[in-house]
Scaffold this active site. Structure first.
Site, PDB file in Angstrom:
ATOM      1  N   SER A  23       0.837  -1.195   0.000  1.00  8.30           N
ATOM      2  CA  SER A  23       0.000   0.000   0.000  1.00  8.30           C
ATOM      3  C   SER A  23       0.874   1.248   0.000  1.00  8.30           C
ATOM      4  CB  SER A  23      -0.893  -0.013   1.245  1.00  8.30           C
ATOM      5  OG  SER A  23      -1.866   0.993   1.193  1.00  8.30           O
ATOM      6  N   PRO A  24       0.462   2.301  -0.707  1.00  8.41           N
ATOM      7  CA  PRO A  24       1.242   3.544  -0.663  1.00  8.41           C
ATOM      8  C   PRO A  24       1.212   4.143   0.734  1.00  8.41           C
ATOM      9  CG  PRO A  24      -0.851   3.872  -1.802  1.00  8.41           C
ATOM     10  CD  PRO A  24      -0.726   2.402  -1.567  1.00  8.41           C
ATOM     11  N   CYS A  26       2.894   7.152   3.242  1.00  5.82           N
ATOM     12  CA  CYS A  26       3.695   8.374   3.329  1.00  5.82           C
ATOM     13  C   CYS A  26       4.932   8.133   4.189  1.00  5.82           C
ATOM     14  CB  CYS A  26       2.869   9.498   3.920  1.00  5.82           C
ATOM     15  SG  CYS A  26       1.557  10.088   2.831  1.00  5.82           S
ATOM     16  N   ALA A  60       2.141   8.600  -1.597  1.00  2.93           N
ATOM     17  CA  ALA A  60       1.459   9.740  -2.215  1.00  2.93           C
ATOM     18  C   ALA A  60       2.506  10.771  -2.621  1.00  2.93           C
ATOM     19  CB  ALA A  60       0.466  10.349  -1.231  1.00  2.93           C
ATOM     20  N   GLN A 102       1.805   6.474  -6.707  1.00 10.66           N
ATOM     21  CA  GLN A 102       0.534   7.131  -6.453  1.00 10.66           C
ATOM     22  C   GLN A 102       0.730   8.633  -6.616  1.00 10.66           C
ATOM     23  OE1 GLN A 102      -1.140   7.845  -2.423  1.00 10.66           O
ATOM     24  NE2 GLN A 102      -2.749   6.400  -3.030  1.00 10.66           N
ATOM     25  N   TYR A 185      -8.125  13.973   0.584  1.00 10.94           N
ATOM     26  CA  TYR A 185      -7.287  14.862  -0.219  1.00 10.94           C
ATOM     27  C   TYR A 185      -8.082  15.435  -1.394  1.00 10.94           C
ATOM     28  CZ  TYR A 185      -3.826  13.030   2.922  1.00 10.94           C
ATOM     29  OH  TYR A 185      -3.152  12.677   4.072  1.00 10.94           O
ATOM     30  N   ARG A 233      -7.313   5.159  -6.367  1.00 12.34           N
ATOM     31  CA  ARG A 233      -7.645   4.836  -4.966  1.00 12.34           C
ATOM     32  C   ARG A 233      -8.802   5.720  -4.521  1.00 12.34           C
ATOM     33  NH1 ARG A 233      -4.025   3.929   0.507  1.00 12.34           N
ATOM     34  NH2 ARG A 233      -4.247   1.769  -0.177  1.00 12.34           N
ATOM     35  N   GLY A 327      -0.317  -2.478   4.434  1.00 10.90           N
ATOM     36  CA  GLY A 327       0.474  -1.341   4.873  1.00 10.90           C
ATOM     37  C   GLY A 327       1.208  -1.641   6.163  1.00 10.90           C
ATOM     38  N   ARG A 328       0.485  -1.543   7.283  1.00 11.18           N
ATOM     39  CA  ARG A 328       1.135  -1.736   8.582  1.00 11.18           C
ATOM     40  C   ARG A 328       1.750  -3.123   8.727  1.00 11.18           C
ATOM     41  NH1 ARG A 328      -3.223   1.658   9.441  1.00 11.18           N
ATOM     42  NH2 ARG A 328      -2.803   3.521  10.696  1.00 11.18           N
TER      43      ARG A 328
END
Length: 361
Positions: A23-24, A26, A60, A102, A185, A233, A327-328
């Site tokens: 997963s993208p 930051c 992102a 992304q 966003y 997304r 992600g995590r």
């Protein structure tokens, strides 16, 4: 029964070796405030690729300086950034994974302080390197400054910036591009009636609120090769009882985006409204992906609290998603894909030689 997690997936001209995707996330690691990816980005992305992921999606990435979430976020608005990203892409490819990026615009949530710090969630003043933010309407995100409503020239610039960044992504060697229309966003701000109060052709009806996103899909599709997949997304819901963005609207806009050249969808949730309760449980967003796939008749990935190989495999076996973004869990275990192959009894041929002494090899 074969493991669907390890079935390759072909989208346009790209074959992804498995369906375990990064997963993208930051990184807030461009500490010179210039949007330039550097060794951290190389090592971070390279670790996931060596760990067996099928797709490594970069964070992102701002399509302009004012599109970043923070001044420490990465960008792709100039050729120097493109060339730095090319180094990252080359290493990801050397490990057999696909590289995605992304592309994003933060809108009213931009000019924030660095993530995971005490100051995060507040507007950084220009005296500290911040900037004036823009949005569909002059409606602030809680805790942040009121943004400037985008006019016609501003809207055109956003579309142009996404197109220019997409062209540079192609030149950097990325395999696919994802447009960020989630997590509160800019593009999500246009989609949701909670943040979009416009009365022109970009506000009001669903068709109008989706207009900017679809214009960006058009522009990106114009500048990238026919063989390059295009992802979007979405936040599948704002998690509010009334007046917010809904899963059914997400499905409709997904189907419209397919008609304009998008290929695949990444379904997350939330991010537009702060200080609301979200019941976060294992796989809590999977039903959103399931609904979008069924109603939109599209391919989509699930994300959110997917933490074990068995859970991820069950999501695919049950036909609830076409792939999973992690992600995590990948942050905790960058070798998740290699461990998943061992646990699910799948033989893969891309365990790096130095890793083969490990118990899951």
């Amino acid at each position: 029964m074969t493991a669907k997690l390890f079935e390759p997936l072909v989208i346009r001209g790209v074959e992804l070796r498995n369906r375990i995707w990064v997963s993208p996330m930051c990184q807030y690691a461009c500490l010179d405030h210039d949007g330039m990816p550097h060794d951290w980005h190389l090592v971070n992305a390279g670790t996931y690729a060596a760990g067996g992921a099928g797709l490594v999606m970069m964070e992102a990435t701002g399509v302009s300086p004012e599109a970043r979430i923070t001044s420490e976020c990465a960008g792709l608005w100039n050729d120097a950034q493109r060339d730095r990203w090319a180094r990252v892409v080359d290493f990801v490819h050397s490990q057999g994974a696909a590289a995605g990026i992304q592309l994003a615009h933060s809108g009213r949530k931009g000019s924030d302080y660095r993530g995971f710090t005490a100051e995060a969630g507040k507007t950084k003043p220009e005296s500290e390197g911040g900037w004036t933010t823009v949005a569909p309407s002059a409606v602030a995100c809680v805790g942040m400054d009121v943004p400037v409503e985008l006019d016609r020239a501003g809207l055109d610039k956003v579309v142009d910036d996404f197109g220019a960044a997409a062209r540079r992504a192609v030149e950097a060697g990325f395999d696919l591009i994802e447009i960020h229309a989630a997590h509160g966003y800019l593009l999500h701000q246009f989609l949701s009636p909670l943040s979009n109060r416009r009365t022109d052709e970009y506000g009001g009806s669903l068709e109008n609120r989706a207009r900017l996103l679809l214009e960006i899909v058009d522009r990106v599709r114009e500048v990238v090769p026919e063989s390059m997949p295009l992802f979007v997304r979405f936040s599948g819901t704002d998690w509010v009882a009334e007046g917010g963005w809904t899963p059914e609207e997400t499905a409709r806009v997904c189907s419209w985006a397919v008609d304009r050249g998008a290929d695949f969808f990444d379904i997350s949730s939330g991010g537009l409204v702060r200080d609301i309760f979200i019941s976060v449980s294992p796989g809590y967003q999977v039903p959103l992906t399931e609904l979008v796939r069924e109603q939109g008749r599209v391919q989509a990935a699930a994300v959110g609290k997917i933490t074990t190989p068995a859970q991820a495999e069950a999501i695919l076996q049950e036909g609830r998603a076409d792939a999973v973004f992690l992600g995590r869990e990948l942050t905790r275990d960058p070798h998740f894909a290699l461990r998943a192959a061992k646990e699910l009894g799948v033989e893969i041929d891309y365990v790096p030689l130095p890793f083969r002494a490990a118990t899951w090899a």
